[in-house]
Motif scaffolding. Structure first.
Motif, PDB file in Angstrom:
ATOM      1  N   ASP A   1      23.297  -8.455 -35.435  1.00 16.56           N
ATOM      2  CA  ASP A   1      23.908  -9.321 -34.420  1.00 16.56           C
ATOM      3  C   ASP A   1      23.160 -10.631 -34.209  1.00 16.56           C
ATOM      4  O   ASP A   1      23.284 -11.271 -33.161  1.00 16.56           O
ATOM      5  CB  ASP A   1      24.054  -8.594 -33.073  1.00 16.56           C
TER       6      ASP A   1
ATOM      7  N   PHE B   1      22.228 -14.389 -36.329  1.00 15.86           N
ATOM      8  CA  PHE B   1      22.840 -15.140 -37.417  1.00 15.86           C
ATOM      9  C   PHE B   1      21.960 -16.288 -37.886  1.00 15.86           C
ATOM     10  O   PHE B   1      21.289 -16.949 -37.094  1.00 15.86           O
ATOM     11  CB  PHE B   1      24.209 -15.666 -36.979  1.00 15.86           C
TER      12      PHE B   1
ATOM     13  N   ARG C   1      25.397 -14.966 -31.793  1.00 13.98           N
ATOM     14  CA  ARG C   1      26.747 -15.333 -32.248  1.00 13.98           C
ATOM     15  C   ARG C   1      27.285 -16.507 -31.419  1.00 13.98           C
ATOM     16  O   ARG C   1      27.846 -17.456 -31.972  1.00 13.98           O
ATOM     17  CB  ARG C   1      27.685 -14.121 -32.107  1.00 13.98           C
TER      18      ARG C   1
END
Lengths: 272, 188
Positions: free
Chosen positions: A233, A235, A261
């Protein structure tokens, strides 16, 4: 205890490394950015070497014919001055390009920019960008977003700051790509955003060939082929396309440290 | 599944904790063991031994990082197994090379020291302080080489660096470690 036993003890003791260092080494691998220039560096270097050989021969031939050993400025339409020398910095393993003409003063151009529409001359005409030397294929630093636009004709509609960055650097890749780097107060790179006509770069735009654990394709209004990549989770990288009236542009965002995110989607939306 | 949920399962003596650990970290643990042992069969055995040791350790231990906790157990079990294999004249892989490289960090005077002179806690502190002084890339390369047993080529491939850059980074880090050990008077 002899040296070997001490070394074995040291090896064992490394099991007591702090968890954070273990976690760090286990975090998803971020491969060093491979720019298209670097990707094809071997080929380009071979071409450059051949050009240098030809130019060297040509200059010698010319000098021997004219009997002059002071170097007259080449004719404006001469092809001799378009050579580049490429240097690979062994310490940093980074590829840098300098114009051979820049290093050899006797081969520099003088005079004003002609109204030539080639990329080389457009780049040359930007004040302070490359001095007086025409560059055939290079990465050129611009002083501002406006200067970057003047060089490339590509609008740098990027965020002013990303991840708390305090400064930016602007680069124009003369094959038609622009790049903005965001840096912290210590000049450490935080984030890189690139933009180029999709027809020029396709999947190569991020220059990031790491295999990420997680890929997602969020829907964002007005954008196509949005893809974000990372792990757990978090990035590191995003690519997407954005169509304008005249052109479809490919974009990429590439973080040095992973972000949420929401953060990466926010930057995508700010950039497009 | 979140790590704290898995840890709670260990505390509840729920055997599903082992399955969850295997699902989430099995591949990682096998790769750590393989980096040291270079044998798939032995690596699988080390992985299974890791689950047993974890089951016996949690509780009472509640690791702050389950991943690092498991990695350390697997690494130690793999080094133990390597010692046994080495005694039996089988196996090899990266460990002899890692030891040979780390010998560069040991000043000659160390040959005169006895084991009693060494203090594990002190060595742990020195190593962690040394790791803290390294740049991020250098530290990752050092850890991948000497904690996880990756070969130079594997590290270069993993991070997209040149082999020469990885070798240079390791060489500089070893020099730094030697300087730290000298300064601390640990070996010299």
């Amino acid at each position: 205890m002899d040296n070997r036993q001490q070394a074995e003890r040291l090896l064992r003791a490394l099991s007591e490394a702090d968890d954070r260092y273990i976690e760090e080494a286990l975090s998803p691998a971020r491969k060093a950015a491979v720019t298209p220039l670097r990707k094809y560096s071997g080929f380009i270097a071979a071409i450059a070497a051949a050009l240098i050989f030809l130019i060297g021969g040509g200059v010698l031939f010319k000098l021997s014919n004219t009997g002059r050993n002071d170097s007259a400025r080449p004719e404006a339409d001469s092809e001799e001055t378009f050579a580049e020398a490429m240097y690979i910095d062994a310490a940093s393993d980074e590829l840098s390009i300098r114009s051979a003409a820049t290093e050899a003063n006797d081969m520099t151009y003088g005079g004003e920019c002609e109204e030539d529409t080639s990329d080389e001359t457009v780049a040359e005409c930007i004040d302070g960008a490359v001095g007086e030397t025409p560059v055939a294929n290079a990465v050129i630093e611009a002083g501002s977003a406006e200067e970057l636009y003047a060089m490339s004709g590509i609008g740098a509609d990027f965020p002013d700051s990303v991840n708390g960055s305090v400064s930016t650097r602007y680069y124009y890749y003369s094959f038609g790509m622009i790049e903005v780097q965001y840096l912290d107060k210590h000049d450490n790179l935080l984030c890189t955003i690139r933009k180029a006509p999709a027809s020029e770069v396709q999947a190569d735009i991020p220059g990031d060939y790491a295999d990420y654990v997680m890929y997602e394709q969020p829907d964002i209004d007005g954008l196509q082929n949005v893809m974000i990549a990372g792990a757990d989770d978090r990035f590191f990288m995003a690519t997407w396309n954005c169509e304008t009236q005249d052109e479809t542009y490919a974009y990429s965002v590439w973080y040095e440290s992973s972000v949420s995110r929401d953060d990466i989607v926010d930057v995508i939306m700010q950039t497009s | 599944m979140e790590d704290n949920v898995i840890i709670d399962m260990y505390f509840a003596r729920d055997e599903q904790a082992i399955g969850s650990t295997r699902d989430k970290y099995g591949r990682l643990l096998r790769s750590i063991a393989y980096g040291i042992l270079r044998s798939h069969e032995d690596s699988e055995e080390c992985e299974n031994d890791t689950y047993l040791k974890t089951w016996n350790s949690i509780p009472p231990v509640r690791p702050a990082s389950l991943q690092a906790f498991l990695a350390k157990i697997t690494r130690n079990l793999s080094l133990d197994r390597y010692d046994r294999m080495h005694a039996q004249k089988r196996g090899g892989g990266e460990v002899p090379l890692m030891i040979e490289e780390l010998e560069e960090c040991i000043p000659d005077e160390s040959a005169q020291r006895t084991d009693d002179d060494s203090d594990s806690e002190e060595l742990k502190r020195i190593i962690n302080e040394f790791l803290g002084t390294l740049a991020d890339d250098a530290r990752k390369i050092f850890m991948r080489r000497y904690f996880f047993g990756d070969s130079v080529k594997e590290i270069a491939d993993k991070y997209g660096f040149g082999v020469s850059k990885v070798k240079m980074s390791l060489s500089r880090s070893r020099e730094s470690l030697q300087a730290v050990l000298n300064k601390e008077g640990y070996y010299g």
